[in-house]
Design a protein around this motif. Sequence first.
Motif, short mmCIF file in Angstrom:
data_model
loop_
_atom_site.label_atom_id
_atom_site.label_comp_id
_atom_site.label_asym_id
_atom_site.label_seq_id
_atom_site.Cartn_x
_atom_site.Cartn_y
_atom_site.Cartn_z
N VAL A 82 -7.85 -12.60 55.02
CA VAL A 82 -7.78 -12.75 53.57
C VAL A 82 -9.11 -12.31 52.92
N GLY A 83 -9.01 -11.47 51.92
CA GLY A 83 -10.19 -11.02 51.19
C GLY A 83 -10.78 -9.72 51.72
N LEU A 84 -10.31 -9.25 52.88
CA LEU A 84 -10.81 -7.98 53.43
C LEU A 84 -9.92 -6.84 52.96
N SER A 85 -10.53 -5.83 52.38
CA SER A 85 -9.77 -4.67 51.89
C SER A 85 -10.11 -3.40 52.65
N ASP A 86 -11.27 -3.35 53.28
CA ASP A 86 -11.68 -2.17 54.02
C ASP A 86 -10.80 -2.04 55.28
N PRO A 87 -10.14 -0.89 55.47
CA PRO A 87 -9.22 -0.73 56.61
C PRO A 87 -9.88 -0.90 57.97
N VAL A 88 -11.10 -0.43 58.14
CA VAL A 88 -11.79 -0.57 59.42
C VAL A 88 -12.10 -2.05 59.68
N GLU A 89 -12.57 -2.74 58.66
CA GLU A 89 -12.88 -4.16 58.83
C GLU A 89 -11.62 -4.95 59.16
N ARG A 90 -10.53 -4.67 58.48
CA ARG A 90 -9.27 -5.38 58.73
C ARG A 90 -8.76 -5.09 60.15
N ARG A 126 1.28 -3.90 59.90
CA ARG A 126 -0.05 -4.08 59.30
C ARG A 126 -1.01 -3.03 59.82
N PHE A 127 -1.01 -2.79 61.13
CA PHE A 127 -1.90 -1.79 61.70
C PHE A 127 -1.61 -0.40 61.12
N THR A 128 -0.33 -0.09 60.96
CA THR A 128 0.04 1.22 60.43
C THR A 128 -0.45 1.40 59.00
N LEU A 129 -0.29 0.35 58.18
CA LEU A 129 -0.77 0.43 56.79
C LEU A 129 -2.29 0.60 56.74
N ASP A 130 -3.01 -0.16 57.57
CA ASP A 130 -4.47 -0.05 57.59
C ASP A 130 -4.91 1.30 58.12
N LEU A 131 -4.20 1.80 59.14
CA LEU A 131 -4.53 3.11 59.70
C LEU A 131 -4.35 4.21 58.65
N ASP A 137 -8.86 7.43 53.35
CA ASP A 137 -10.24 7.24 52.91
C ASP A 137 -11.24 7.98 53.80
N GLY A 138 -10.75 8.68 54.83
CA GLY A 138 -11.64 9.41 55.72
C GLY A 138 -12.35 8.55 56.74
N LEU A 139 -11.82 7.35 57.01
CA LEU A 139 -12.46 6.41 57.93
C LEU A 139 -11.90 6.48 59.34
N PHE A 140 -10.70 7.03 59.48
CA PHE A 140 -10.06 7.18 60.78
C PHE A 140 -9.71 8.66 60.99
N ALA A 141 -9.58 9.04 62.25
CA ALA A 141 -9.17 10.40 62.59
C ALA A 141 -7.70 10.61 62.21
N GLU A 192 -19.47 -2.19 63.81
CA GLU A 192 -20.43 -3.29 63.99
C GLU A 192 -20.40 -4.24 62.79
N GLN A 193 -20.23 -3.68 61.61
CA GLN A 193 -20.11 -4.53 60.41
C GLN A 193 -18.86 -5.40 60.53
N ALA A 194 -17.78 -4.83 61.02
CA ALA A 194 -16.54 -5.58 61.18
C ALA A 194 -16.70 -6.70 62.21
N LEU A 195 -17.38 -6.42 63.31
CA LEU A 195 -17.59 -7.45 64.33
C LEU A 195 -18.46 -8.58 63.81
N GLU A 196 -19.40 -8.25 62.93
CA GLU A 196 -20.22 -9.29 62.33
C GLU A 196 -19.37 -10.16 61.40
N ILE A 197 -18.47 -9.55 60.68
CA ILE A 197 -17.55 -10.31 59.82
C ILE A 197 -16.69 -11.22 60.69
N PHE A 198 -16.22 -10.71 61.83
CA PHE A 198 -15.43 -11.54 62.75
C PHE A 198 -16.23 -12.77 63.16
N ARG A 199 -17.47 -12.59 63.55
CA ARG A 199 -18.29 -13.71 64.01
C ARG A 199 -18.48 -14.74 62.90
#
Length: 205
Positions: A82-90, A126-131, A137-141, A192-199
Amino acid sequence: MSDHRTLTGQRRRADTRKRIIEAAIPLFAQGGEVLVIEDFVRVANVSRGTFYNYFRTVEELHEAAEQWQLNILNQQVEAKLVGLSDPVERFACALRFYLETGRQDMAWSGFMARLEHGAGSAAERRFTLDLRQGQKDGLFAKLSSSIAYDVVNGLMMRSFARMAVKKTCGWHLDEVVRTAMRALGASSTKVEQALEIFRQRKAVK
């Protein structure tokens, strides 16, 4: 009074069904060549007749247990996102929360490792939507969602199989996520930013 008795009966049936399913999950996680109804009757402490009130076969119970586990898991993970909008972070946080659940429960990992379709259709959607958003957004291949999901799912299922038989450290699971995200083309900085959010979110009970 009639309505009260009806509601009480419904709750009792729901509780019994839940008890059978929860007792069955460790048995399914352990595997074994043959599981019979008597195995589940014994661990759930119900009669054979009671079992048949809810499930006709072991296969039907397995399907119910699978759906039960996936519903709970996906609800828990969605709450953490909840609150995460960045696809990589999600994407990365979701993977890491799935893995963390397995790290804390070896029997659960064993159950997940035996599922044919991974975390289920809800997780795949969910994974498909984020992908797709990340690709936009140019964040994934630029790779197909089915290939991406198969690659990630294969890595996750192998990790669950490992955790089912051996305690796994958090740093190892971080590496699993890094590897999965690298396959999708995500930058190491954002991962790495996403993993920090996880922690941070993991620390919040």
